[in-house]
Scaffold this motif. Structure first.
Motif, PDB file in Angstrom:
ATOM      1  N   GLY A   1       0.774  -1.255  -0.102  1.00 54.45           N
ATOM      2  CA  GLY A   1       0.020   0.179   0.152  1.00 54.45           C
ATOM      3  C   GLY A   1       0.878   1.090   0.146  1.00 54.45           C
ATOM      4  O   GLY A   1       2.145   1.030  -0.126  1.00 54.45           O
ATOM      5  N   LEU A   2       0.149   2.243   0.225  1.00 53.87           N
ATOM      6  CA  LEU A   2       0.857   3.858   0.025  1.00 53.87           C
ATOM      7  C   LEU A   2       1.556   4.194   1.395  1.00 53.87           C
ATOM      8  O   LEU A   2       1.259   3.536   2.456  1.00 53.87           O
ATOM      9  CB  LEU A   2      -0.266   4.949  -0.182  1.00 53.87           C
ATOM     10  N   ILE A   3       2.581   4.923   1.237  1.00 52.06           N
ATOM     11  CA  ILE A   3       3.382   5.300   2.265  1.00 52.06           C
ATOM     12  C   ILE A   3       2.555   6.521   3.026  1.00 52.06           C
ATOM     13  O   ILE A   3       2.178   7.403   2.363  1.00 52.06           O
ATOM     14  CB  ILE A   3       4.964   5.756   1.950  1.00 52.06           C
ATOM     15  N   GLU A   4       2.118   6.392   4.245  1.00 48.88           N
ATOM     16  CA  GLU A   4       1.244   7.448   4.840  1.00 48.88           C
ATOM     17  C   GLU A   4       0.167   7.843   4.101  1.00 48.88           C
ATOM     18  O   GLU A   4      -0.198   8.777   4.127  1.00 48.88           O
ATOM     19  CB  GLU A   4       2.226   8.829   5.200  1.00 48.88           C
ATOM     20  N   ARG A   5      -0.298   6.792   3.358  1.00 46.56           N
ATOM     21  CA  ARG A   5      -1.816   6.988   2.676  1.00 46.56           C
ATOM     22  C   ARG A   5      -1.752   8.171   1.709  1.00 46.56           C
ATOM     23  O   ARG A   5      -2.544   8.698   1.225  1.00 46.56           O
ATOM     24  CB  ARG A   5      -2.999   7.181   3.357  1.00 46.56           C
ATOM     25  N   SER A   6      -0.531   8.248   1.115  1.00 47.34           N
ATOM     26  CA  SER A   6      -0.189   9.408   0.153  1.00 47.34           C
ATOM     27  C   SER A   6       0.565   8.890  -1.073  1.00 47.34           C
ATOM     28  O   SER A   6       1.507   8.212  -1.132  1.00 47.34           O
ATOM     29  CB  SER A   6       0.637  10.513   0.949  1.00 47.34           C
ATOM     30  N   VAL A   7      -0.344   8.995  -2.077  1.00 47.28           N
ATOM     31  CA  VAL A   7       0.339   8.842  -3.624  1.00 47.28           C
ATOM     32  C   VAL A   7       1.436   9.624  -3.634  1.00 47.28           C
ATOM     33  O   VAL A   7       2.536   9.153  -4.308  1.00 47.28           O
ATOM     34  CB  VAL A   7      -0.509   9.020  -4.623  1.00 47.28           C
ATOM     35  N   GLU A   8       1.817  10.894  -3.326  1.00 52.07           N
ATOM     36  CA  GLU A   8       2.722  11.784  -3.766  1.00 52.07           C
ATOM     37  C   GLU A   8       3.956  11.272  -3.041  1.00 52.07           C
ATOM     38  O   GLU A   8       5.128  11.225  -3.231  1.00 52.07           O
ATOM     39  CB  GLU A   8       2.239  13.312  -3.534  1.00 52.07           C
ATOM     40  N   ARG A   9       3.896  10.992  -1.604  1.00 49.41           N
ATOM     41  CA  ARG A   9       4.828  10.630  -0.845  1.00 49.41           C
ATOM     42  C   ARG A   9       5.399   9.328  -1.291  1.00 49.41           C
ATOM     43  O   ARG A   9       6.662   9.092  -1.381  1.00 49.41           O
ATOM     44  CB  ARG A   9       4.410  10.546   0.690  1.00 49.41           C
ATOM     45  N   THR A  10       4.392   8.229  -1.465  1.00 47.88           N
ATOM     46  CA  THR A  10       5.019   6.973  -2.085  1.00 47.88           C
ATOM     47  C   THR A  10       5.677   7.162  -3.426  1.00 47.88           C
ATOM     48  O   THR A  10       6.864   6.511  -3.617  1.00 47.88           O
ATOM     49  CB  THR A  10       3.872   5.946  -2.470  1.00 47.88           C
ATOM     50  N   ARG A  11       5.338   7.825  -4.467  1.00 48.38           N
ATOM     51  CA  ARG A  11       6.007   8.079  -5.503  1.00 48.38           C
ATOM     52  C   ARG A  11       7.296   8.653  -5.431  1.00 48.38           C
ATOM     53  O   ARG A  11       8.388   8.456  -5.986  1.00 48.38           O
ATOM     54  CB  ARG A  11       5.127   8.950  -6.455  1.00 48.38           C
TER      55      ARG A  11
END
Length: 374
Positions: free
Chosen positions: A105-115
């Protein structure tokens, strides 16, 4: 939403609902309210819909369904970008890492942070294998932060899992396994743990042991294991073969030595992704004018060409059958060109040799026919 059920209602609330809709009877403890009827009544009384009334009372109301669809589409675009990234396309074994990363899943529920973190990880993977550079120096050159891959960080965990996927192993569980993994990726903390295998390779160097080791092993029909320390201490190669076969799988090297012994043609085995020692040896041979004929899958070929910086004039990547596991999955019968894919004739140093798959399965050595090949 077409209808809303409200309740439990006290007597006063039941009366308010009956008055609002002009009903002749009280609705009871629970009432089902039509949103269309409510909008019509509110429009007639105050000129607003129920949606507008709620916004005035509690503030803007988002479209949650639309927001969920938008968030799902944004996540899908992220995973599509990751799966189609040039680093992942160049190394198909990374697809298992992509799937695992998506499941996490996403890091900290953030697409921007994950990318952002994934982009850093791909930058690191795109620069591997290294050439024996210490990890902090390597990371500083790639990310401009010598602590960017410190153990325990998200980025470190992500890169280590990606490398484990590349080599088809479990992620390291202790410090020793982690050091071994970094070494395989060309990030060596010492010069003795990084090695490369060679067979039939006879070279002359200026005043070091590499040439003598290779000559002795070649004459004995054995493989030589060269360390990064030995290769770094090696001076210029002054005499080298015109060409050398580069393979991934050590079993191919063993097969060649078993068939040809001291007459084995010059071969180098990278044991999958080239180590720091393997990169350095290929670079030294390239400078000496040796042409490298590489038998491996397209993904490691791309990395080998870039990381060794071999010019196109001295390297040729040959077709082979590799399985989906990526590195190290080359079919041995097709890797070494002196062994026929079909038929019964192989060629070594200009001489025809009789060799068949059935004889190979029985361990029968190839036999000279006495005929020369022009």
């Amino acid at each position: 939403m077409q209808r809303v059920r409200v309740g439990p209602l006290d007597a006063e609330q039941q009366g308010a609902i009956a008055d609002l809709f002009g009903a002749v009877r009280l609705p009871g403890e629970y009432a089902t309210v039509s949103m269309t009827d409510l909008d019509a009544v509110l429009n007639d009384v105050i000129g607003c819909t129920a949606y507008e009334v709620v916004e005035q009372l509690v503030g803007p109301i988002g479209d949650r369904a639309a927001e969920r669809r938008s968030a799902a589409a944004e996540r899908n675009r992220l995973w599509a970008w990751l799966s189609g990234h040039e680093v992942v396309r160049a190394q198909p074994a990374l697809q298992t890492w992509v799937a695992s990363t998506r499941r996490n899943g996403l890091i900290e529920r953030s697409v921007e942070r994950t990318r952002a973190v994934l982009d850093q990880a791909l930058c690191v993977l795109g620069e591997l294998p290294g050439v024996g550079t210490p990890l902090p120096v390597f990371v500083d050159s790639v990310l401009s932060d010598p602590h960017g891959l410190d153990e325990g960080t998200r980025l470190h965990t992500m890169v280590v899992r990606a490398l484990a996927a590349v080599y088809g192993i479990d992620p390291p569980s202790d410090a020793g396994q982690l050091r071994a993994l970094w070494d395989r990726a060309g990030i060596a903390d010492d010069e003795l743990s990084s090695t490369v295998l060679a067979a039939g390779l006879r070279i002359t160097t200026e005043g070091d042991v590499i040439g003598r080791i290779l000559h002795m092993c070649a004459e004995a029909g054995h493989a030589a294991a060269l360390t990064l320390q030995q290769l770094r201490a090696s001076s210029r190669i002054v005499d080298a073969p015109d060409r050398v076969w580069v393979v991934e799988n050590p079993s191919v090297l063993a097969l060649a030595l078993a068939r040809f012994g001291a007459r084995c043609p010059p071969m180098i085995c990278t044991s999958g992704w080239p180590s720091s020692a393997g990169v350095r040896l290929l670079q030294q041979l390239s400078k000496a004018g040796t042409r490298s004929l590489v038998r491996c899958g397209s993904a490691p070929s791309a990395y080998l060409r870039r990381e060794t910086q071999l010019p196109a004039s001295v390297v040729e990547f040959l077709d082979s059958n590799s399985n989906k596991s990526g590195l190290g999955g080359v079919c041995a019968a097709r890797v070494f060109p002196s062994f026929p894919v079909t038929g019964t004739c192989a060629t070594l140093d200009g001489e025809n040799l009789v060799w068949s798959p059935r004889e190979a399965a029985r361990g029968t050595p190839a036999q000279p026919t006495g005929r020369r090949v022009r």
